[in-house]
Design a protein around this motif. Structure first.
Motif, short mmCIF file in Angstrom:
data_model
loop_
_atom_site.label_atom_id
_atom_site.label_comp_id
_atom_site.label_asym_id
_atom_site.label_seq_id
_atom_site.Cartn_x
_atom_site.Cartn_y
_atom_site.Cartn_z
N GLY A 163 27.59 -12.47 15.13
CA GLY A 163 28.39 -12.13 13.96
C GLY A 163 28.30 -13.15 12.85
N ARG A 164 27.13 -13.80 12.73
CA ARG A 164 27.00 -14.88 11.75
C ARG A 164 26.01 -14.56 10.63
NH1 ARG A 164 27.22 -19.75 16.25
NH2 ARG A 164 29.49 -19.62 16.56
N ILE A 165 25.86 -13.28 10.32
CA ILE A 165 24.95 -12.90 9.25
C ILE A 165 25.47 -11.64 8.58
CG2 ILE A 165 23.44 -11.55 10.76
CD1 ILE A 165 21.08 -12.64 9.09
N LEU A 166 25.43 -11.64 7.26
CA LEU A 166 25.76 -10.46 6.46
C LEU A 166 24.47 -9.92 5.87
CD1 LEU A 166 27.85 -8.58 5.10
CD2 LEU A 166 27.97 -10.24 3.23
N GLN A 167 24.17 -8.66 6.16
CA GLN A 167 22.99 -8.00 5.62
C GLN A 167 23.46 -6.91 4.67
OE1 GLN A 167 20.16 -7.11 9.10
NE2 GLN A 167 22.05 -7.74 10.12
N LEU A 168 22.97 -6.98 3.45
CA LEU A 168 23.42 -6.04 2.42
C LEU A 168 22.24 -5.24 1.87
CD1 LEU A 168 25.92 -8.24 0.36
CD2 LEU A 168 26.45 -6.60 2.18
#
Length: 347
Positions: A217-222
């Protein structure tokens, strides 16, 4: 007097390291595993002690070049911003750096050391035989209100964010999509093609990053989509503790008039702030980032070699990489005008 002692990774060790206030995502086991896999490098974890008293930790990785052992914390080209130390606030960083030198060159037998520590100042580097480059980064303080963050941006940036919304650009958060890495990389190619270059890493590095960080849960993909539901831009933003990082972003040039890049960043800033993140780090100080209301923070990149010959080999390798990249661009024909399906742009 501070000393470094190499240790093996363990659950207790990672737990202790996570308790230091200066911890970054680049100190986590997920990130270290990502770099080790992509670079074929050997992780080096060490405790810092003052006599018998624990004082902190050091993180690095050993790689080989020209048959020589090199300790990077990090090295250029690892798509890793800062590593260095996790220290008790009362421990001087210069003292830890001074203790690192015999550890790197004597105990580990390395011929070259590079370090970029987020909290190490240039004023602490003198007299240790180091040379360094001033390598500032652009950051945004996320503690003000959302309205204040928006108001701190350049007027043109605010207009672009509004235009994206009015044009029907929709930002979506991506989870568990195996095609996302390839989508991002396809757009990234043209970011480099605009300068007659090719990307400095392969799509497998993007896949590896997501593979290591997403389960934790350590990455935001947009992804930004246009009114026809086409993907027109992407962004990859690791985050941990108090900081979110702009690891990479790209967008198709034919859709630039919709201003998806600014919309992606604005979504990321609000997303991070809602989760208690207090700093957004653009990882570098390019001029275009100033429009978001950034503050420049100096983070020197220091190095030391065992001999002048090793230093010259390091510089030659850096120059050779640039030449190789341009040659690869010519061979792949990226200097030709890009097609609508493959054109991309970052930032």
């Amino acid at each position: 007097m501070l000393r470094l002692h190499r240790v093996e990774p363990s659950a207790a060790l990672w737990s202790d390291r996570a308790g230091y206030p200066d911890r970054l995502i680049f100190h986590t086991p997920e990130w270290i595993s990502f770099v080790a896999q992509c670079q074929g490098a050997e992780p080096v974890l060490a405790t810092v002690t003052d006599g018998d008293t624990p004082a902190g930790h050091f993180t690095g990785l050993i790689t080989k070049k020209y048959g020589l052992r090199i300790l990077g914390s990090p090295m250029a080209g690892w798509t890793t911003s800062y590593v260095g130390f996790n220290l008790d606030p009362a421990v001087p960083r210069r003292a830890a750096l001074e203790a690192l030198l015999p550890f790197a060159f004597n105990e580990l037998g390395c011929a070259h050391l590079e370090i970029r520590d987020r909290f190490l100042a240039e004023s602490e580097l003198g007299g240790l035989g180091l040379v360094w480059d001033t390598a500032p980064t652009a950051v945004i303080d996320l503690t003000p209100s959302e309205d204040e963050l928006f108001g701190a941006m350049a007027s043109a940036c605010r207009r672009n964010i509004r235009k994206a919304a009015k044009s029907g650009v929709v930002i979506e958060e991506v989870h568990g999509d195996p095609a996302f890495a390839d989508e991002f990389y396809d757009q990234l190619r043209d970011v480099f093609a605009k300068q007659n270059l090719v990307p400095t890493y392969s799509v497998e590095r993007v896949r590896s990053l997501i593979r290591h960080l997403e389960p934790a849960g350590r990455i935001l993909q947009l992804r930004a989509r246009d009114p026809e539901h086409r993907s027109i831009a992407t962004a990859i933003l690791p985050w941990y503790h108090r900081t979110m990082y702009f690891w990479g972003g790209a967008s198709y040039r034919e859709h630039q008039h919709l201003r998806p890049n600014e919309a992606l960043i604005w979504h990321a800033l609000r997303w991070a702030r809602e989760r208690g993140v207090t700093e957004f780090d653009f990882v570098g100080g390019n001029a275009y980032k100033a429009k978001y209301g950034t503050t420049e923070v100096p983070v020197p990149w220091a190095r030391r070699s065992r001999s002048p010959l090793v230093a010259r080999l390091r510089d030659a390798a850096k120059q050779g990489f640039a030449l190789k990249q341009r040659a690869a661009a010519r061979l792949t024909g990226v200097s030709r005008p890009a097609t609508p399906d493959s054109a991309a742009r970052a930032g």
